[in-house]
Design an enzyme around this catalytic site. Sequence first.
Site, PDB file in Angstrom:
ATOM      1  CB  THR A 140      -1.172   0.215   1.147  1.00  0.00           C
ATOM      2  OG1 THR A 140      -1.701  -1.134   1.262  1.00  0.00           O
ATOM      3  CG2 THR A 140      -1.624   1.355   1.369  1.00  0.00           C
ATOM      4  CD  GLU A 191       1.400  -1.797   4.413  1.00  0.00           C
ATOM      5  OE1 GLU A 191       0.984  -1.021   3.762  1.00  0.00           O
ATOM      6  OE2 GLU A 191       2.029  -1.497   5.630  1.00  0.00           O
ATOM      7  CB  SER A 247       2.594   7.577  -3.013  1.00  0.00           C
ATOM      8  OG  SER A 247       3.828   7.490  -2.198  1.00  0.00           O
TER       9      SER A 247
HETATM   10  C1  5RP Z   1       1.393   1.947   4.500  1.00  0.00           C
HETATM   11  C2  5RP Z   1       2.893   1.991   4.325  1.00  0.00           C
HETATM   12  C3  5RP Z   1       3.577   2.531   3.088  1.00  0.00           C
HETATM   13  O1  5RP Z   1       4.319   1.533   2.452  1.00  0.00           O
HETATM   14  C4  5RP Z   1       4.549   3.497   3.666  1.00  0.00           C
HETATM   15  O2  5RP Z   1       3.936   4.455   4.182  1.00  0.00           O
HETATM   16  C5  5RP Z   1       5.329   4.339   2.651  1.00  0.00           C
HETATM   17  O3  5RP Z   1       4.361   4.830   1.767  1.00  0.00           O
HETATM   18  P1  5RP Z   1       4.822   5.684   0.313  1.00  0.00           P
HETATM   19  O4  5RP Z   1       5.090   4.818  -0.385  1.00  0.00           O
HETATM   20  O5  5RP Z   1       3.523   6.515   0.117  1.00  0.00           O
HETATM   21  O6  5RP Z   1       6.033   6.578   0.674  1.00  0.00           O
HETATM   22  O7  5RP Z   1       3.420   1.450   5.146  1.00  0.00           O
HETATM   23  O8  5RP Z   1       0.917   1.452   5.638  1.00  0.00           O
END
Ligand code: 5RP
Length: 217
Positions: free
Chosen positions: A27, A102, A29
Site C-alpha cells: 500500500t 501488510e 504511493s
Molecule cells: C502504508 C505503508 C507504506 O508502505 C508507507 O507508508 C510508505 O508509503 P509511500 O510509498 O507513500 O511513501 O506502510 O501503511
Amino acid sequence: MSQDALKKQAAEAALDYVEGGVIGVGTGSTVNHFIDALAGIKGRIEGAVSSSEASTERLKRHGIPVLDLNAAGELSIYVDGADESNAQLQLIKGGGGALTREKIVAAASKTFVCIADESKLVQVLGKFPLPVEVIPMARSYVARELVQLGGTPIWRENFITDNGNLILDVHNLEIVEPMTLEQQINNIAGVVTVGIFALRPADVLILGSAAGPRSLK
Ligand code: 5RP
C-alpha cells in the site's frame, strides 16, 4: 529528480522480481506506481493478494484479479513500500495505516521486496513516528504503556484502519534494537500490530536514486 520520480523508478525496477503465480501487493504511493507498472505485464501473473482496500481498488481498476490470502497459499513475492529502512532492511511501516494486513502478507511471502526512494534509508529507525494499530477501547491504556517505553504517542484522529481500529503514532523513539521493541510493543494488551518490521525484515530493498535504482540485500 522529484521524490515521486524516484519512487516510480524503484517501483518499476521491482518488476524484475515478478515471476508469475500470485503475488503480494502492499500500500502507498510507491506501490501505486508498482501497480500501474504491473498492469503492463498482468498476463504473467495469476493475480494479487492486496494489503488494503485502496490497493484492491487500484488493482481491480487495472483488471488484475485480487485473491483472498486464504485461497492463495504461500506467495512468491511481496512488494511494498516503507517509511524508513535501516541497513539491515528492518523497516518502519504504516504511514498509510495498512500495517496489519501488510505484516500478514509479508509473513506469508517467500521474498519481501521493499521499494522506496533513497531518502527512506536511515541509520537508526525512529525519526518517522512509529505507527501502532490498537483496538479502540485500549487506546489510552496502550498510549500510557508506550510512554513507559520512552515514546510520545499521538492519536491519529479521524482515521480508522481497514480493520476498524485506531492508530497511535509514536514520536521521539530511537529504535536501536528493532526486534526487541517490536516484541515488547506487540505484547501490550490491545495492540493489534506495531509498524516495526524487524522480525520479518525485507529481503531486498530497491532504492530510487538520481544514479538509477540500487538494491540492498
Ligand atoms: C502504508 C505503508 C507504506 O508502505 C508507507 O507508508 C510508505 O508509503 P509511500 O510509498 O507513500 O511513501 O506502510 O501503511
